[in-house]
Motif scaffolding. Sequence first.
Motif, mmCIF file in Angstrom:
data_model
loop_
_atom_site.group_PDB
_atom_site.id
_atom_site.type_symbol
_atom_site.label_atom_id
_atom_site.label_comp_id
_atom_site.label_asym_id
_atom_site.label_seq_id
_atom_site.Cartn_x
_atom_site.Cartn_y
_atom_site.Cartn_z
ATOM 1 N N UNK A 153 0.836 -1.209 0.000
ATOM 2 C CA UNK A 153 0.000 0.000 0.000
ATOM 3 C C UNK A 153 0.859 1.243 0.000
ATOM 4 N N UNK A 232 -7.429 6.753 -5.981
ATOM 5 C CA UNK A 232 -7.437 5.448 -5.336
ATOM 6 C C UNK A 232 -7.362 4.426 -6.467
ATOM 7 N N UNK A 234 -6.369 0.379 -7.513
ATOM 8 C CA UNK A 234 -6.079 -0.988 -7.071
ATOM 9 C C UNK A 234 -5.464 -1.774 -8.220
ATOM 10 N N UNK A 241 -1.860 -7.851 -3.994
ATOM 11 C CA UNK A 241 -2.656 -6.623 -4.051
ATOM 12 C C UNK A 241 -1.767 -5.401 -3.853
ATOM 13 N N UNK A 243 -2.339 -1.224 -3.574
ATOM 14 C CA UNK A 243 -3.301 -0.123 -3.531
ATOM 15 C C UNK A 243 -2.544 1.187 -3.437
ATOM 16 N N UNK A 245 -3.025 5.158 -2.919
ATOM 17 C CA UNK A 245 -4.006 6.093 -2.372
ATOM 18 C C UNK A 245 -3.304 7.423 -2.160
#
Lengths: 357, 250
Positions: A153, A232, A234, A241, A243, A245
Motif C-alpha cells: 500500500x 485510489x 487498485x 494486491x 493499492x 491512495x
Amino acid sequence: MTSTPLGVGILGAGPVVQAIHLPTLARLDGHFRVVNIMDVNADVAAAVAARVGATPSTSAEELLADPSVEVVAICSPGQFHASQVIAAMRAGKKAVLCEKPLATSRAEAEEIAAVSAETGVPVIVGAMHAFDPGWLAAREHAEELLRTAHTIRSTMLIPFNERFEDWATEVTGRTPMPRPEGEPDSEALAAMVNGVVLGLAIHDLPLIRAAIEGAESVRVVAAELLQPFGYSIAVLADDRLIHLDAGVHAQWQPVWKLEFAGASGEANLEFTPSYVHAGSATATVTRADGRREQYGPFEHNGYEGEWIVLHDLVHGRNDAAPSVASLIDDLTFAVDIAAAAADIVRAAHTSQEGAAA
Amino acid sequence: MSALTVNPASAVTATLPVSLSASAESDADLIVIDGTTSWTEPLRAALARAPRGVLLIDPIAEPADDARAVAAEAGLARVFVADRYAGNPAIAALVERAPAALQAPASITGTVVGADRNRSALEAIRLLRALGLEIAELSRVDASGAVLLLGRTSAGASIALHAIESIDERAELRLRSFDGAVTLALAPATSARPAVVHIIDANGALQLPTIYETAHRAGLRALVSDGSHQDGFDGLIEDFELLADASSIR
C-alpha cells in the motif's frame, strides 16, 4: 570527497530546484558546484542562478554549450525530459540526473538507453525514495518480506507543496496550480488520473516494482479520482494486491507511507515530505514472532543519495546505480498503470454520462 | 512457557463481578456467546433458555438467513453484539464528539489485520457502521492474502478498506475531509489497550482521552445497565448481507 567538485548545470529553475536540489547541492559542496541554471523565464533563471553564483541561461542549448557544465540535472516539465537527456548525452556531459519521469513512453526511454550505450554517459532518475537510506535499510534487512508481501500500500496524503517549499527556501517565480475550468469531461478526467500517477504515484512505483519484480501479470482493476486532487487505484500483480491512495489537502499533517504486509510480517516505511530536508524514511519491520525492528530515521534523505550515486557514477563507481534497463522497466510500469487507470476513469465517466443522458 | 489461551466469555463476565455472578445454571439471566466459531446454533440454544439478554462477542459471518431466523426466535431477549474493534468504547466517544471529518468525510481508508481476511473484512465494515457511516456501494478485490473493499457511503465518501492476513492484529481507520481528518488505531479486545483516536484540523491534532476498557466489557456493561442501548443484532445481519452481496472485481 573529490578535490574538484563537479560542475552542475540545471535545466529548469522551478520550486523543485530551488527548494530541493540547490539546498541539497549546498550540503554536498565538496562534491558539486552549480555553474549554470536554465529557465525559459529569463528573470527566474537570473534570480535563481544569482543565489549560487551560477551563469543563467534561457535555453537548453545555451546551458549544454557551457564547458563548465559537467553533469546535467533535468528538472523541466516531463514532456521535455527525453529530448533533453539525449541532448545532454550528445553534448558530451559526464552524467545526467533526470527528474521523474524519465520519459513519457517506453519508446522514448529505450532511445535514451541506446544513446547512453552509444555515448557512455550514464543517467539516473531522481526517484528519491529509491535512494532513501530508510528504504535501503528495509531492503537490506527485510528483502524476503518485501518480495513475498501479498499486500502493498502506498499512501500519500499531503498538504499543498507551498507549505513545505516555503520552509526550505524563498521561492522565485512560483506559478499557481492550474485549475480546470468548468466540469471536466471524460477525456479531461482520464488525463488527470494519468497526470497524477506520473506526477505523484511515481515517487514510490519503482520501490513497488522492486518488490513485485517477476510478476507475470500486472493489472489495474479499479481506479477513481478523488477530489480535489487524488486517486485510489487498485492493482493486482499476479495475486498480490497493490493499492495506491493519495490526496492533497488543506490541513497540516503529511502522511507518506509505503507498507508491505505478508504472512510472515510487515515492513512499513514512513517518508518525510518532499522539499523540507527532514531526513530519511523510518522503516519498521515486524517479524513473524512479533519482534519489531526500526531502521532510521537517518540524517540524509534520498535526494542526497541520488546525487551521491551520480557522483560515484562519474568516478567509475556504479555499484549503487540502477541499470538503464531497470529505469526503462520502472517507467513502463508507471506509464502502464497510469494508462490503465485513465482507461477505467474514462470508461466510468462515459458510462455515467450515458446513464444521465 | 505454556501457550496462553483465554476464554473470552468467562474473561468478560469476570470484569463485572458485582453486577454479575457467573452461573452454569440453565436459568442464567444473561448469556455470553463466543462468536468466533459458528454461533447461530449456540445462540438458538441460549435463546431457548429465555434469558433477559445475550451478548454475542466477536461474531464471524454466518449466513444471513440463519441469523435472521434466530433473531425471529429471540422473543423478549435482547441480543447484543460486542465486536472486538467496532465495540471499542472509544468509538462511541468519538461519535458523541461528532467532528466535521466524521460527519462529512470525503474519503475513508482503513485496515484490519488478522488471521482471516474474510473475518477482517466484516470487522472493517462493522467499524463503519459503528461510526454511523452507511455503506451504499461495496465491491471487493480478492488477493492471495488480502481483501480490498472499495465503495461509497450514502453521503458519497469513497471507501477503501483493507482486510489483511498478517500477524500484528489491529484495526486502523482514517476519515479525511479536505481540511481535516479523524484517525483511529484500535487493538483487539483481548486486552484493554486503549484506542488512539485523533481529530486533526487546522489547529492541530486532538487526542481523545484514552479508555482502558475492552470492547467486550463495554458491550456487557451496556447489556447489564438498561434497555436503552441499541443492541445491533439487526445491523450485524445487514452487514453479513452487505459483504455477501459485494461485487467482485477481478
